[in-house]
Design an enzyme around this catalytic site. Sequence first.
Site, short mmCIF file in Angstrom:
data_model
loop_
_atom_site.label_atom_id
_atom_site.label_comp_id
_atom_site.label_asym_id
_atom_site.label_seq_id
_atom_site.Cartn_x
_atom_site.Cartn_y
_atom_site.Cartn_z
N ARG A 74 0.78 -1.29 -0.01
CA ARG A 74 0.06 0.06 0.01
C ARG A 74 0.55 1.25 0.07
O ARG A 74 1.93 1.32 0.60
CB ARG A 74 -0.64 0.18 1.19
CG ARG A 74 -1.98 -0.97 1.38
CD ARG A 74 -2.87 -0.79 2.76
NE ARG A 74 -3.49 -2.12 2.97
CZ ARG A 74 -3.83 -2.17 4.15
NH1 ARG A 74 -3.72 -1.35 5.18
NH2 ARG A 74 -4.31 -3.55 4.61
N SER A 173 -7.68 -0.89 1.67
CA SER A 173 -8.15 -1.22 3.09
C SER A 173 -8.84 -0.10 3.91
O SER A 173 -9.62 0.81 3.33
CB SER A 173 -7.31 -2.07 3.67
OG SER A 173 -7.94 -2.72 4.95
N ASP A 332 -15.03 -1.70 7.31
CA ASP A 332 -13.93 -0.83 6.74
C ASP A 332 -14.30 -0.94 5.27
O ASP A 332 -15.24 -1.53 4.76
CB ASP A 332 -12.55 -1.07 7.28
CG ASP A 332 -12.37 -2.34 6.62
OD1 ASP A 332 -12.94 -3.18 6.13
OD2 ASP A 332 -10.90 -2.49 6.56
N ASP A 334 -13.22 -2.10 2.36
CA ASP A 334 -13.19 -3.10 1.52
C ASP A 334 -13.79 -4.33 2.34
O ASP A 334 -13.83 -5.57 1.97
CB ASP A 334 -11.74 -3.34 1.16
CG ASP A 334 -10.76 -3.95 2.21
OD1 ASP A 334 -11.01 -3.37 3.36
OD2 ASP A 334 -9.81 -4.72 2.35
N ASP A 336 -13.27 -6.20 5.15
CA ASP A 336 -12.67 -7.16 5.72
C ASP A 336 -12.71 -7.11 7.22
O ASP A 336 -12.12 -8.08 8.05
CB ASP A 336 -11.27 -7.66 5.07
CG ASP A 336 -10.17 -6.28 5.28
OD1 ASP A 336 -10.56 -5.32 5.77
OD2 ASP A 336 -9.16 -6.69 4.90
N GLU A 433 -7.48 -11.39 15.04
CA GLU A 433 -6.43 -10.68 15.45
C GLU A 433 -6.95 -9.14 16.30
O GLU A 433 -8.02 -8.86 15.81
CB GLU A 433 -5.49 -10.28 14.24
CG GLU A 433 -4.44 -9.45 14.68
CD GLU A 433 -3.43 -9.47 13.45
OE1 GLU A 433 -2.13 -9.87 13.68
OE2 GLU A 433 -3.72 -9.02 12.37
#
Length: 622
Positions: A74, A173, A332, A334, A336, A433
């Site tokens: 990114r 993202s 968010d 995108d 995920d 996570e």
Amino acid sequence: MYATKAPALSPAELISSLTLSDDKELDDQIKNWIMWDKNAATLQQVVDAVKEQDWEALRTRLCRYNYFGTAGLRSGMRAGFDSINDLVTIQVGQGLSEYLQEVYPNVAKREAQGVVIGHDGRYNGKRFSQLLAAVFLNSNFRVYLFNRMTPSPMISFAVTHLRCLAGIAVTGSHNPKSDNGFKIYWSNGAPILTPHDKNIIAAMMKRLEPLPSSWDLSILDDHALLIDPFREVYPAYYEAMKQLIPPEYVETNECSQLRFVYTALHGVGFQYVREAFYQARLKPLIPVMQQKDPDPDFPTISSPDPIDGKDSLALALKKANDEHCTIILANDPDADRLAVAELNPKGRWKLFNGNELGALLGWWALESYKMRTSKPNVYNCVMVSTTISSKILAAMARAEGFTHVETLVGFKWMANKAIELQGLGRTVLFAFEQPIGYMFSTMVPDKDGINAACQVATMASHLRTTRSVTLIEKLREIYDTYGFHATISNGLTYDSHTKMTNMFNKLRSYDDNLPGTYPKCILNGEFEVKYVRDLTTGLDTSQSDKKTRLPHTPNKQSITFTFNNGMWIAFRDSGSQPKVRYYSELFGLPEEKDWDEISDTLRRMTDAVIAEFIRPSDYGMY
């Protein structure tokens, strides 16, 4: 965002008209950019910088390249080999194409399986995905190109469903609107690990100059190997998702009156989460209308990252209050990641952190498995989390009998480990996570905010309908059963990479600059360091041979201190931002009920470690 009109002068004429820097490396890169870039806007950015003799900026942009980080590649959308633009997109595509041809030399295999490519709602996403498609079509790959904006989890799923050799999600993202990037999935659907990342970059560096055909998008007009996979992948994704929801829970969803406010934060999630709710027979979403549709400007928020909390969720909180709704779900851009907030009995909103949601969803994954499996074998089950995440799953595993596995930071590690364990016959239930990423089974071998939203809503509906229990109350039950886990996560911003590296090196030579010595205690000896794990050097003092059992990462800064009372604190360089991230946790046994004391001790110890070990002001950190 980009103009593509060709310049009046040829590249050679343009170079001749400019006064260069007399720095051979920089001048060679300036010439390369001018010769290779066919995008008028980014070409002009470089020409203007040369005319202004902004050699420092040009050196930054042209004399270094991006590399794959924890979640892909990114950067800002601008001219430069360190950025995201048309030229770099083609270079990444050519590098991946070359590497895949090495791994799969059989042309028939590449034509039959090929690659899947999709983009989210960011600026230039469609163009970048089309440039990538052109690169692969010119190399005789079958290309599954999503023509509509697509969540990243759907692309991961498509890789395995379509049996592709690789997948590419064009996405920034949760980064700022000026950014974009590429997330590459291998043939198992998981984000790439070493050596694939290094081999792709190596192949790219061997062929930096774009082939003329890579710029020609007319190949997309009518090509036998080009397919839009949406009509096949979309229903298949939801069929797979439904397999994870026991029929009894679907029936509960149908009866439940619980409603959910949802925000896509100007991303692509709404239509996909809406369909997930329909398939699970949940009440229709109540969308935040101002944020429902994709908008690359993210006009109503300062940051498109739901982990930022109530700032990014301000409109959702207002909508929930207006609708008398008690739960908010947020993806968010995108889709995920997933953030969740719930109204407590005192009328205050609680935003669950990633560890708290991990606790809830870990418990739920086990309950769902038991419900949908005729002969559940919990001892064969596995849950996965990372070194920076709460150890709550480990506590559950000790009590319930399943196996908990810990990996390095990032879903690329967890997903690949989950697939490896599944190949050995284990049943992978869940992975999470701390930065609000969640994975159920290996249906999507990456974090999936769509499925996670459906699972949270189903869990909340089940608890509310069958027991009149809220998510907040269920979290307290989990801590009552497995022990309270207090966690802290934050970051220190730095303005010098060298100073940041010096700080970590000082931690490794703490006693009179003697290498291999680390801090031993805090608060005048009140708490002593029991173990040190330094993944940068490969040290782990908890092991008999002092060697870490996790992969050694010499190019990334990462040190964890564990104290004699069980408190641990981990420091790592963010990689994607100029920050040193830190994560700490202190947990008690189930019989230890003074949770305030545990939380207070964690805060006091964390503050002391920052002040005594890190000493931010010495390194220009804040």
